[in-house]
Design an enzyme around this catalytic site. Structure first.
Site, PDB file in Angstrom:
ATOM      1  N   LYS A  38     -38.935 -23.120  -8.143  1.00  0.00           N
ATOM      2  CA  LYS A  38     -39.772 -22.939  -8.016  1.00  0.00           C
ATOM      3  C   LYS A  38     -40.321 -22.256  -9.996  1.00  0.00           C
ATOM      4  O   LYS A  38     -40.895 -23.002 -10.761  1.00  0.00           O
ATOM      5  CB  LYS A  38     -40.640 -22.296  -7.497  1.00  0.00           C
ATOM      6  CG  LYS A  38     -40.622 -22.674  -6.128  1.00  0.00           C
ATOM      7  CD  LYS A  38     -41.542 -22.405  -4.616  1.00  0.00           C
ATOM      8  CE  LYS A  38     -40.466 -21.215  -4.618  1.00  0.00           C
ATOM      9  NZ  LYS A  38     -39.846 -21.098  -3.669  1.00  0.00           N
ATOM     10  N   ARG A 113     -47.935 -20.190   1.339  1.00  0.00           N
ATOM     11  CA  ARG A 113     -47.046 -19.998   1.830  1.00  0.00           C
ATOM     12  C   ARG A 113     -46.415 -19.986   3.588  1.00  0.00           C
ATOM     13  O   ARG A 113     -46.299 -20.169   4.051  1.00  0.00           O
ATOM     14  CB  ARG A 113     -46.600 -18.848   1.974  1.00  0.00           C
ATOM     15  CG  ARG A 113     -44.857 -18.697   1.766  1.00  0.00           C
ATOM     16  CD  ARG A 113     -44.794 -17.143   0.668  1.00  0.00           C
ATOM     17  NE  ARG A 113     -43.093 -17.108   0.771  1.00  0.00           N
ATOM     18  CZ  ARG A 113     -42.574 -17.285  -0.265  1.00  0.00           C
ATOM     19  NH1 ARG A 113     -43.248 -17.503  -1.645  1.00  0.00           N
ATOM     20  NH2 ARG A 113     -41.295 -16.849  -0.507  1.00  0.00           N
ATOM     21  N   ARG A 152     -28.046 -15.581  -8.841  1.00  0.00           N
ATOM     22  CA  ARG A 152     -29.750 -15.282 -10.012  1.00  0.00           C
ATOM     23  C   ARG A 152     -29.979 -14.056 -10.227  1.00  0.00           C
ATOM     24  O   ARG A 152     -28.812 -12.965 -10.025  1.00  0.00           O
ATOM     25  CB  ARG A 152     -30.213 -15.616  -8.817  1.00  0.00           C
ATOM     26  CG  ARG A 152     -31.985 -15.312 -10.150  1.00  0.00           C
ATOM     27  CD  ARG A 152     -32.826 -15.607  -8.592  1.00  0.00           C
ATOM     28  NE  ARG A 152     -33.419 -15.327  -8.242  1.00  0.00           N
ATOM     29  CZ  ARG A 152     -34.486 -15.730  -6.864  1.00  0.00           C
ATOM     30  NH1 ARG A 152     -34.945 -16.345  -7.149  1.00  0.00           N
ATOM     31  NH2 ARG A 152     -34.823 -15.302  -5.710  1.00  0.00           N
ATOM     32  N   ARG A 184     -31.899  -9.353  -8.029  1.00  0.00           N
ATOM     33  CA  ARG A 184     -33.581  -8.787  -6.722  1.00  0.00           C
ATOM     34  C   ARG A 184     -33.329  -8.590  -5.522  1.00  0.00           C
ATOM     35  O   ARG A 184     -31.895  -8.395  -5.025  1.00  0.00           O
ATOM     36  CB  ARG A 184     -34.061  -9.815  -6.761  1.00  0.00           C
ATOM     37  CG  ARG A 184     -35.281 -10.802  -7.126  1.00  0.00           C
ATOM     38  CD  ARG A 184     -36.146 -12.001  -7.537  1.00  0.00           C
ATOM     39  NE  ARG A 184     -36.296 -12.308  -6.048  1.00  0.00           N
ATOM     40  CZ  ARG A 184     -37.084 -12.720  -5.739  1.00  0.00           C
ATOM     41  NH1 ARG A 184     -37.473 -14.220  -6.523  1.00  0.00           N
ATOM     42  NH2 ARG A 184     -37.811 -13.408  -4.677  1.00  0.00           N
ATOM     43  N   ARG A 195     -34.759 -15.477   4.885  1.00  0.00           N
ATOM     44  CA  ARG A 195     -35.823 -15.852   4.032  1.00  0.00           C
ATOM     45  C   ARG A 195     -35.784 -17.567   3.968  1.00  0.00           C
ATOM     46  O   ARG A 195     -36.889 -17.572   4.402  1.00  0.00           O
ATOM     47  CB  ARG A 195     -35.302 -15.858   2.647  1.00  0.00           C
ATOM     48  CG  ARG A 195     -36.404 -14.360   2.615  1.00  0.00           C
ATOM     49  CD  ARG A 195     -35.039 -13.990   0.949  1.00  0.00           C
ATOM     50  NE  ARG A 195     -36.248 -14.083  -0.253  1.00  0.00           N
ATOM     51  CZ  ARG A 195     -35.387 -14.264  -1.184  1.00  0.00           C
ATOM     52  NH1 ARG A 195     -34.242 -13.876  -1.493  1.00  0.00           N
ATOM     53  NH2 ARG A 195     -36.234 -15.253  -2.562  1.00  0.00           N
TER      54      ARG A 195
END
Ligand code: AP5
Ligand code: MG
Length: 245
Positions: A38, A113, A152, A184, A195
């Site tokens: 996203k 969400r 990431r 992160r 998640r």
């Protein structure tokens, strides 16, 4: 610009000249599991269409870093891979989309969400005589999510990289501003799994929610970032043309 704790990093608050002419309001929502891409696509779409970008994850991470009241309310939920309460985040986004910079459209990433968030957004837009142009679902399977999030790296400004799929030119340095890249806190394997479970339980119902309202557009997020972008960009450009007819 509303008094936001952060505006989602790399794309806001600077309004860029759009590469594609925007003639009427374009209100877009990006939906998809964690790691679907996203943020990666948002960076490109904001350039294409000159839209202000509101990414709730980035806004909340900025708030945590600044130690603001919003950050204090969000931190423990984010660290655990859960969602922050609806009443904490809804007001932030409704304020953002009511701001002058969002008068001609916006790109939301990470909001709504939950179904209550989607209801709140729909009601606020309706009251303002506005509507959602499209909900862009970027879909990838769970095993790909784990691969992507464990590799990431992000810059301070929010630019997203992947050590294998989208590496920076110099290891651990942002191509744009040279800042150090970091991992992160919620990209640890056990938090990624939590998640994903939260996504399937609380966010995936929005797929049917928006499909039944004929707003959903699906994209295969397993393609390369450029292929996904080409597809999304073409779809959004077509929406715009349909709107003009
Ligand atoms: P948020 O920051 O929104 O996290 P998320 O939804 O889990 O999504 P990510 O940012 O992890 O993934 P992405 O889809 O943006 O992927 P990216 O482009 O980075 O939210 C964080 C937390 O905040 C939540 O857990 C929650 O606690 C809280 N929160 C936020 N909004 C909330 C709300 N509305 N209500 C309640 N709580 C909320 O890409 C991932 C990686 O893959 C990168 O390394 C990238 O380089 C790579 N990649 C991207 N595309 C491709 C591709 N096509 N091929 C190969 N690699 C790719
Ligand atoms: Mg993101």
């Amino acid at each position: 610009m509303p008094d936001l704790p952060g505006t989602g990093g790399f794309a806001a608050p600077v309004r860029k000249e759009p590469a594609i002419a925007v003639v009427s309001e374009l209100n877009l929502i990006l939906v998809g599991p964690p790691g679907a891409g996203k943020g990666t696509q948002a960076e490109r779409l904001t350039e294409d269409f000159g839209l202000p970008y509101y990414a709730t994850g980035n806004i909340l991470r900025d708030a945590v870093a600044n130690g603001s009241e919003l950050g204090k309310q969000a931190k423990e939920h984010m660290d655990a891979g859960g969602l922050v309460p609806d009443d904490v985040i809804i007001g932030v986004i409704l304020e953002a989309i009511a701001s002058d910079e969002a008068a001609n459209g916006f790109l939301l990433d990470g909001f709504p969400r939950t179904v209550p968030q989607a209801d709140a957004l729909g009601e606020a837009l309706q009251q303002a005589g506005r509507k959602i142009s499209a909900v862009l679902l970027i879909d990838v399977p769970d095993e790909e999510v784990v691969r992507r999030l464990s590799g990431r790296r992000v810059s301070k400004s929010g630019r997203v990289y992947h050590v294998d799929f989208d590496p920076p030119k110099h290891p651990d340095r942002c191509d744009i501003d040279g800042s150090a890249l970091i991992q992160r806190d919620d990209d640890k394997p056990e938090t990624i799994r939590k998640r994903l479970a939260v996504y399937h339980d609380q966010t995936e119902p929005l797929v049917d929610y928006y499909e039944s309202r004929e707003l959903l557009r699906r994209f295969d997020g397993t393609r390369t970032p450029t292929e996904v972008h080409d597809h999304v960009r073409a779809t959004v450009a077509t929406l715009r043309l349909e709107d003009e007819l």
